[in-house]
Write an enzyme that holds these catalytic residues in place. Structure first.
Site, PDB file in Angstrom:
ATOM      1  N   GLU A 277       0.844  -1.195   0.000  1.00  0.00           N
ATOM      2  CA  GLU A 277       0.000   0.000   0.000  1.00  0.00           C
ATOM      3  C   GLU A 277       0.877   1.241   0.000  1.00  0.00           C
ATOM      4  O   GLU A 277       1.868   1.298   0.737  1.00  0.00           O
ATOM      5  CB  GLU A 277      -0.893   0.079   1.249  1.00  0.00           C
ATOM      6  CG  GLU A 277      -2.022  -0.905   1.362  1.00  0.00           C
ATOM      7  CD  GLU A 277      -2.837  -0.654   2.634  1.00  0.00           C
ATOM      8  OE1 GLU A 277      -2.742   0.467   3.201  1.00  0.00           O
ATOM      9  OE2 GLU A 277      -3.553  -1.575   3.060  1.00  0.00           O
ATOM     10  N   GLU A 331     -13.749   5.566  -0.402  1.00  0.00           N
ATOM     11  CA  GLU A 331     -14.643   4.633   0.289  1.00  0.00           C
ATOM     12  C   GLU A 331     -15.355   5.371   1.418  1.00  0.00           C
ATOM     13  O   GLU A 331     -14.763   5.684   2.455  1.00  0.00           O
ATOM     14  CB  GLU A 331     -13.841   3.445   0.827  1.00  0.00           C
ATOM     15  CG  GLU A 331     -13.167   2.642  -0.284  1.00  0.00           C
ATOM     16  CD  GLU A 331     -12.238   1.572   0.263  1.00  0.00           C
ATOM     17  OE1 GLU A 331     -12.726   0.594   0.866  1.00  0.00           O
ATOM     18  OE2 GLU A 331     -11.007   1.722   0.089  1.00  0.00           O
ATOM     19  N   LYS A 334     -15.471   4.177   5.449  1.00  0.00           N
ATOM     20  CA  LYS A 334     -14.292   3.907   6.256  1.00  0.00           C
ATOM     21  C   LYS A 334     -14.298   4.795   7.500  1.00  0.00           C
ATOM     22  O   LYS A 334     -14.569   5.997   7.421  1.00  0.00           O
ATOM     23  CB  LYS A 334     -13.015   4.154   5.446  1.00  0.00           C
ATOM     24  CG  LYS A 334     -12.783   3.151   4.328  1.00  0.00           C
ATOM     25  CD  LYS A 334     -11.362   3.181   3.820  1.00  0.00           C
ATOM     26  CE  LYS A 334     -10.424   2.560   4.840  1.00  0.00           C
ATOM     27  NZ  LYS A 334      -9.045   2.454   4.338  1.00  0.00           N
ATOM     28  N   GLU A 340      -9.110   9.114   5.490  1.00  0.00           N
ATOM     29  CA  GLU A 340      -9.314   7.677   5.278  1.00  0.00           C
ATOM     30  C   GLU A 340     -10.339   7.393   4.189  1.00  0.00           C
ATOM     31  O   GLU A 340     -10.303   6.353   3.545  1.00  0.00           O
ATOM     32  CB  GLU A 340      -9.753   7.008   6.579  1.00  0.00           C
ATOM     33  CG  GLU A 340      -8.650   6.865   7.610  1.00  0.00           C
ATOM     34  CD  GLU A 340      -7.553   5.930   7.137  1.00  0.00           C
ATOM     35  OE1 GLU A 340      -7.872   4.851   6.592  1.00  0.00           O
ATOM     36  OE2 GLU A 340      -6.368   6.277   7.301  1.00  0.00           O
TER      37      GLU A 340
END
Length: 393
Positions: A277, A331, A334, A340
């Site tokens: 990541e 997203e 999250k 985030e």
């Protein structure tokens, strides 16, 4: 009235229509799978309630020429959407299921359910057992990590899949007790008792060491003292390791080489480090310095250029860095700070969050039955054939 008469023209011969359909199909496959696939990986997270279907995502990623995808589970709908595409997958066993995998029967059952049915049509090449296990305080989970990895590895061997599917786990960078200069990289003292046998397992299994690296975190924590150019791959004088005399012009490479040094300090020089990541948020809370579309685009764009150059780190210049960018979509579910929820390259509707030269096509949705579906390939072929027929009439 015949359809041809309604269009005011005669339908073309069936053989011609069939030839056009085949041409469209072959052209589509050639465009999707041409040899020049982008040498990057993408993390495909799904902690959201507004994402496109896996079938549409398959079109998007293949139109971008992405060759590698990393999941945090083994979603059968995703794996099924990539049958016969050639895209390489990393699938994951979540932390909540790691302890159960210590049981050989459970590990074998998991593989038989989540991996074996999709092979070889979907290219599953790696299983990550847990994610950032040593970031938390769950001592039972930490103790069970290696036995679970061993159990999954043995199950793969029993099913004849050893050598085709690797087994590893992904770590956060906070496993490091020291990371600068890179040559002085060392794991935290409390992590070493776990890490030593894990490294021996990875060496035996010929599996990679996965690390999640985010220079953004360093900049966010101390924006006044961390040079922006250094974390964004922009031109700068760099930092020289006083022990090796190697110069680092970006933080990511320094972080990776510090992990190599920590691994070597425990007696292993035969394990490859891969970046599972890395990314930069395009938006954050007021106290999250640097979380902007401009900086996110600069970081990701410059990283992609380094990857395309097949560049290695100063310590291993002949080994191109292997990177999975985080993440495909923003997203919205999250937890945590706003950043985030804003690491995506794309919004859920397929619109780029910022421009880094990655162009992809997210096909339209079919609402005819009240469900959101990707338009099937056959439908697109028939649409193309009809359009050509009309244009030639």
């Amino acid at each position: 009235m015949a359809m041809a008469e309604r269009f005011g023209a005669r339908w073309l011969p069936f053989r011609f229509v069939l030839a056009v359909a085949l041409l469209v199909l072959v052209t589509d496959r050639a465009v999707m799978m041409r040899a020049g696939a982008t040498p990057i990986g993408i993390n495909y997270g799904q902690i959201a309630d507004n994402l496109p279907s896996p079938a549409r995502v398959s079109w998007l990623l293949r139109s971008m020429q992405v060759s590698k995808v990393k999941l945090y589970d083994a979603d059968p709908y995703v794996l099924g959407a990539f049958l016969d595409t050639g895209v390489e997958f990393v699938v994951g066993i979540g932390n909540e299921n790691v302890s159960a995998m210590v049981d050989p029967a459970a590990a074998r059952a998991w593989i038989q359910r989540h991996v074996q049915p999709f092979l070889p049509a979907t290219r599953i090449t790696c299983i990550t057992v847990g994610n950032e296990v040593f970031k938390g305080n769950d001592t039972e989970l930490k103790a069970n990590l290696l036995p679970a990895m061993q159990s999954v590895y043995q199950a793969l061997a029993a099913l004849g899949l050893q050598g085709r599917v690797n087994v590893t786990t992904a770590h956060s960078l906070d496993i490091m007790g020291s990371s600068f200069p890179p040559s002085a990289g060392a794991f935290r003292a409390d992590v070493v008792p776990y890490m030593q046998p894990i490294l021996s397992f990875l060496s035996m299994a010929r599996s990679p060491f996965l690390i999640n690296c985010y220079p953004y975190f360093a900049y966010k924590a101390d924006p006044g003292n961390v040079p922006l150019e250094y974390v964004l791959f922009q031109p700068n004088a760099g930092v020289t390791d006083t022990n090796t005399r190697l110069n680092y012009d970006n933080m990511l490479y320094a972080q990776v080489d510090s992990v190599y040094a920590a691994i070597q300090a425990l007696g292993h020089a035969d394990i490859d480090v891969k970046i599972s990541e890395t990314g930069w948020p395009s938006r954050g809370d007021p106290d999250e310095a640097g979380a902007t579309p401009e900086y996110a685009g600069t970081y990701t764009g410059n990283l992609l250029r380094r990857i395309e150059m097949k560049q290695g780190t100063p310590l291993r210049p002949s080994v191109p860095i292997d990177v999975y960018v985080f993440a495909l979509f923003n997203e919205n579910l999250k937890p945590g700070p706003a950043s985030e929820r804003n690491y995506g390259l794309f919004y859920p509707d397929g619109t780029p969050v910022y421009n880094v030269g990655l162009r992809g096509y997210l096909p339209p949705m079919d609402y005819s039955r009240g469900t959101r579906k990707a338009v099937p390939l056959l439908a697109l072929i028939l649409i193309a054939v009809a359009a050509i027929t009309l244009s030639l009439s």
